[in-house]
Structure formats: C-alpha cells, structure tokens
Design an enzyme around this catalytic site. Structure first.
Site, short mmCIF file in Angstrom:
data_model
loop_
_atom_site.label_atom_id
_atom_site.label_comp_id
_atom_site.label_asym_id
_atom_site.label_seq_id
_atom_site.Cartn_x
_atom_site.Cartn_y
_atom_site.Cartn_z
N ARG A 297 -102.50 -7.30 2.25
CA ARG A 297 -102.52 -7.27 3.71
C ARG A 297 -103.44 -6.17 4.23
O ARG A 297 -104.12 -6.35 5.24
CB ARG A 297 -101.09 -7.14 4.25
CG ARG A 297 -100.34 -8.46 4.12
CD ARG A 297 -98.92 -8.40 4.57
NE ARG A 297 -98.36 -9.75 4.53
CZ ARG A 297 -97.06 -10.05 4.58
NH1 ARG A 297 -96.18 -9.07 4.67
NH2 ARG A 297 -96.66 -11.30 4.54
N TYR A 441 -104.15 -15.87 7.93
CA TYR A 441 -103.58 -15.89 6.58
C TYR A 441 -102.99 -14.55 6.17
O TYR A 441 -103.12 -13.56 6.88
CB TYR A 441 -104.55 -16.45 5.54
CG TYR A 441 -105.88 -15.78 5.31
CD1 TYR A 441 -106.18 -14.48 5.71
CD2 TYR A 441 -106.88 -16.49 4.64
CE1 TYR A 441 -107.41 -13.91 5.45
CE2 TYR A 441 -108.11 -15.93 4.37
CZ TYR A 441 -108.37 -14.63 4.77
OH TYR A 441 -109.60 -14.07 4.50
N GLU A 442 -102.31 -14.56 5.03
CA GLU A 442 -101.52 -13.40 4.56
C GLU A 442 -100.47 -12.98 5.58
O GLU A 442 -100.16 -11.79 5.73
CB GLU A 442 -102.44 -12.22 4.21
CG GLU A 442 -103.25 -12.43 2.95
CD GLU A 442 -102.44 -12.42 1.68
OE1 GLU A 442 -101.28 -11.96 1.71
OE2 GLU A 442 -102.94 -12.87 0.64
N GLY A 443 -99.90 -13.94 6.28
CA GLY A 443 -98.91 -13.65 7.31
C GLY A 443 -99.59 -13.51 8.65
O GLY A 443 -100.34 -12.55 8.88
#
Length: 592
Positions: A297, A441-443
């Site tokens: 992140r 993406y990645e949350g």
C-alpha cells in the site's frame, strides 16, 4: 514528453539531510551490515540510470501496443522482455530481499526511492517487479523453510515472477465471501480450484515461471474472513533439483481492457485443481497476506507520487519553452513575440502545487518507509512497538492521500499543456489514465479512509493518532525561533486536526454513520497536516543554506507556497467533517 530524470538530489536531501537515514541504519545492526551512505548513493545512482535510460523510453510505446492475449498466453509489448531481463540481472527485483536467499537486503527507505524511479519511468512496467516483491514478502514471513529455499532465490533474481490472487468476480473488498477451494492431498499439497480476477502479472512472457499466492478456503473452513488460507501455486511445477517440470493446471482465461496501465497484464486466472502448498497456518491467510499489505500500500502511494513527478518534469519543461501572451507586469522575453507561459500566475500555481505535493509526498513516503524499517530491524522493543503503531496509522494515509494528490498533479500537468495535454503524443494524458488505478487497487481510497478513521483512530480510542500528534508537537516545541513561519501554521493545523479527531471520536458513539461520512475528508485533512510536518522538517534542513545554491532556495520557496496556498484546504475539509452524516441520508434509494 520530456525525458525522465531521476530526482536524485531531492532523494539525497530527504534521506541524508531531513531524516539522517545513515544514522538510522547504523543504529540497527541488521542494516548496518548491508547499507551505509555510500552504498545507498551508489544504488540510487544506478537505479536512476536503468530507469531513465532503459525503461522510461518504453513507457509510451508500451501504452500504445499494450499486452496481447491468445490461447491462454500473454505477450507484453516490444522491448519489455529485454528490459525486464536487464532489470533483473541488476538485482533490482530483490533490492529489499533477504541476502540469505539472494536479495540485496536494502531497507525500505532505499527501495522506496527505487520504486519511485521505476514507476515514474513506467508504472505499467513497474507493476511486474512490485508484485513479485510483494509475493516474496509473504513467502519470506510465513512459508516453510523448504518453500523459501525452493522459490525465493529465483524470485529475488527476477528469473521467476510472482502474483497475488485475491479478488473474485463477486468478492472484491469483502474477501470473506470468496469461493476458491483448497482440497488437502495425502502428500501435504492442496488442489486449488476457482477463478480470480484483476490479477496483475497473472500471465506474461517476462519470466519462465510465475509463483501465484492464492487465497482459498479449506473444506472445513469457518465462514467469513476467518476461514481464508493462503497457498503458493506455481505456474510451472518445480522439481526437487530446482529445475522446471510440467505445467500446473491453471490458466489465464483473458486479460482486461483497461483505462490505463495498458502494458501491465491484468488477468482472469482459472485454477482447475492446481497443485499448491499452504503458506502459514490454516485459516490465517489474510494475516499472511497482510504482511505485505503495508509495504504494497505504501508502494501504491509511491505510484501516485511517481506519476505526479513524471508529469511535473514534462510540465516544467513545456512551461519554460511554450510562448503565449505577455506577463501581467509587461514583456519578459523582449526578443520574442510572447513570453514563456511560466511567467503567468495560474501556470505557476499549477506547477508549484505539483512541486509541493510531489516533494511533500517523497518526504512522507520516506518517513513511513523508515518506520517500516524500524519495525522490522530495530533491536529496541519499545522503538519497534512505536514504529508498528505509526505504520498502522499512516499506511492508509500513504496509500490514499499520495494517490489522490498524485492524480491532481497529473491533471495539473496535463492542464499546463493546454490542448496539447489532451493529445497522446505528449504523454500527459497517459499519466492521468495510468494514475487513476492507484486510487482503486490495493484497497480503494474510500476503504483506506474507513481503515484510518474507523479502525486506527476510533478503534484505538485515539491512542494511535496521539503518537503521531505528540511527535509533531515535540518537533514544533524544539524548533528554534527562526522556524516560526513554518511551525506556527503547523501548530494551528495540528490543533484543528486534534479537534476533528475528538469530534469524530465523540460523534461515532452516537451514530455509526458518522465514521463513514467523515472518513475521506478526515483522511485528507490528516494528509495535508502530515505534509505540513514534512515541509516544516524540510524547511528546517534548508534554512540558512538558501544562499549556497538554488536547490535550498527552491525548497524554502516551495515550503512557503505550501503553507500559504495548500495547507488552508484543511478548513473546508474540517467543515465537511463537522457537517455530519445527516445530509447523506435525506434521499431514499429511489430518489437518487
């Protein structure tokens, strides 16, 4: 588009003059053995050369050509396999890997700079080594020694790649409802069956093997996220002697046609009873996966910074050369029909906004990286615990704020070009398209905001927040009187953030909707305040040196711009937070 030039001077300034990273490394024996100021300098210099000279020239052609899928195979754009091989041969895939398995062993504070250069050169290209590094993190932290010995050396060497297989067609953020199954076998392996989507680097022609980390559920798994396990599933089976054997029973069903990052293969992956091995303990796959999430992140946040930096470099060059109209105060370029557009206040506003956000982001991402290093390598238990707390608090800010303002910077860069910014040949519109995914993406950034405010701030009763707040208070208290122009507005910004934090902590007790209603604006207010802290620290390092060269004068001028023109954004954000959730629920669903 301007040729990319790695911002090595600013990276050295942040590492050496703002944070004194070499002293930080010397205090941790595990790092003192592998890195010092000279080693770091050499690594950054070489990374700057390969990213600018080999990878950056592929950015536009890779976007134009994109990846191609045919009969389960994916072909990357022309030049990608050769560039990836060169990148791997330099040891760059394993720059942060454990030397015991062939990695360089560099701290995250160094690999973060390498990631920035890589992603500025080409975000799509950079995703391949990034996913490999992420897979290596989880394998290193949780897999058996046998699996580590078998897979990590070739992954660090870039001979094999990695992917992370989480998302399913019906399960994105809510991983607890995944359907991929893992059937235990008599030999200790598992048969993995299911479909995963949005898998970056799930299939490509850059390496001979791809090591997939797959989330799946055992037959007796409890419901929800507590029933998820993690499995290592190679594309090609690996024999006991390390050679490659038969193809595993998995395939790429298709690749996505996307808004940006065209040269990155985003795959639908089908696992049809594929052989895999468990990584970590049964039903604790999310914990194993989240080992890499803080690093990844932060890495995605750096992608936002990277695209903003590339856009800024092109915009500055264009603004110095493009002539249009005269300066408001009269002609500047007397020998030309018009002045360069950099004389115009609005162009300067956009360029300074980009510069301030990029350089603030570089300092902040390095600060978070140094906390990751302390949490991993320090022998001081108290220091590790404090760093872990800061990482937990700041990771969602790093991911969401850097990418939100990264998109803002790419849009400003496009705007500086005017109509030419909308034309593909100049490259600015590609950066806007590429950067957009970083917010998703990645949350998604909305989820990051919920994580910050709901889990980290409210969930800790404000304790995690106070660790960071107290550090800023201490910095301002210890700063000299000459720093007053920077510390005074920083103190006021922190007081406002303290007030907002207390407000949400109290209002959340009465209404659970308050957290979600306030979360995005709160994260942005937090981000601007955190950047103000970074800019105050950079100003402290530059103050008194501005007569030495233009670098320090530029740094102080940009700091003053940040405090005068960008930090005040927190006041409108605070008003939105205090407005509460009521206005969000005035409409029924059918009234939208």
């Amino acid at each position: 588009m301007a040729d990319y030039k790695a911002p090595l001077r600013d990276m050295r300034f942040v590492l050496n003059e703002v944070f004194d990273a070499p002293s930080h490394w010397r205090a941790m024996p595990a790092l003192a053995e592998v890195v010092d100021a000279e080693t770091a300098e050499a690594i950054l210099e070489e990374a700057g050369k390969i990213t600018a000279g080999t990878i950056a020239p592929l950015n536009r052609s890779g976007d134009e050509e994109g990846c191609r899928w045919q009969d389960g195979s994916v072909t990357t754009p022309a030049g990608y396999p050769e560039a990836y091989k060169l990148y791997a041969e330099g040891g760059w895939v394993g720059v942060g890997g454990d030397p015991a398995y062939g990695g360089m062993g560099m701290p995250k504070a160094i690999s973060a700079q390498v990631e920035e250069m890589m992603n500025s050169a080409s975000l799509a290209f950079g995703l391949y080594p990034m996913l490999t590094s992420g897979a290596c993190l989880s394998i290193y932290a949780h897999a058996s020694e046998a699996l580590k010995q078998k897979y990590l050396p070739n992954m660090y060497a870039g001979l094999w790649a990695g992917s992370m297989c989480l998302t399913e067609p019906h399960a994105g953020t809510d991983l607890g409802i995944i359907r991929t199954k893992a059937e235990p076998q008599a030999d200790g392996s598992y048969k993995i069956s299911g479909t995963k989507i949005f898998i970056t680097g799930g299939e490509h022609d850059l390496t001979d093997n791809i090591i997939h980390l797959v989330l799946a559920k055992l037959p007796d798994a409890p419901a929800g996220s507590k029933g998820i396990s993690l499995f290592l599933v190679p594309k090609v089976m690996v024999n006991d002697d390390g050679s490659l054997g038969s193809r595993n029973t998995l395939s790429c069903g298709s690749i996505e046609h996307k808004m940006g990052i065209q040269a990155s293969a985003t795959c639908v992956m089908n696992f049809d009873g594929a052989t895999g091995w468990m990584v970590g303990e049964p039903n604790k796959g999310l914990a194993a996966m989240f080992t890499m999430m803080n690093y990844e992140r932060l890495g995605v946040g750096i992608q936002g910074l990277s695209t903003g930096e590339r856009s800024y470099q092109s915009a500055v060059e264009y603004a110095r050369e493009r002539i249009q109209s005269r300066a408001p105060t009269g002609p500047v370029a007397q020998d030309k029909a018009a002045d360069p557009i950099i004389v115009h206040p609005d162009v300067r506003r956009m360029l300074l906004t980009m510069k301030a956000l990029n350089e603030g982001g570089r300092a902040f991402s390095t600060y978070v990286a140094m906390q990751l290093d302390t949490a991993k390598f320090s022998e001081d238990a108290e220091a590790r615990q404090r760093a872990e707390a800061l990482v937990a608090l700041l990771t969602p800010v790093a991911k969401a704020f850097l990418t939100d303002v990264g998109l803002e910077s790419t849009i400003h860069g496009q705007q500086v070009f005017g109509g030419h910014g909308f034309i593909r040949e100049w490259g600015q519109e590609q950066l806007v398209r590429d950067c957009r995914i970083t917010q998703i993406y990645e949350g998604t950034n909305g989820i990051q905001a919920l994580d910050l405010l709901g889990r980290k701030v409210v969930g800790s009763g404000g304790d995690l927040y106070r660790i960071f707040s107290d550090e800023i208070v201490g910095f301002c208290r210890d700063a000299g009187a000459e720093m007053g122009e920077f510390t005074a507005p920083l103190v006021k910004a922190l007081e406002l953030l303290d007030e907002l934090t207390a407000h949400v902590l109290e209002s959340a007790k009465r209404n659970p909707n308050e957290i979600g209603a306030a979360s995005v604006e709160y994260l942005h207010a937090f981000g601007y305040t955190a950047y103000a802290y970074m800019w105050a620290r950079m100003a402290a390092a530059a103050l008194g040196k501005d007569g030495e060269d233009d670098f320090y004068a530029s740094k102080l001028g940009t700091a003053r711009f940040y405090f005068a023109r960008l930090l005040p954004r927190i006041h409108s954000l605070a008003a939105s937070v205090k407005a509460g959730s009521e206005s969000l629920y005035l409409l029924e669903a059918n009234q939208f």
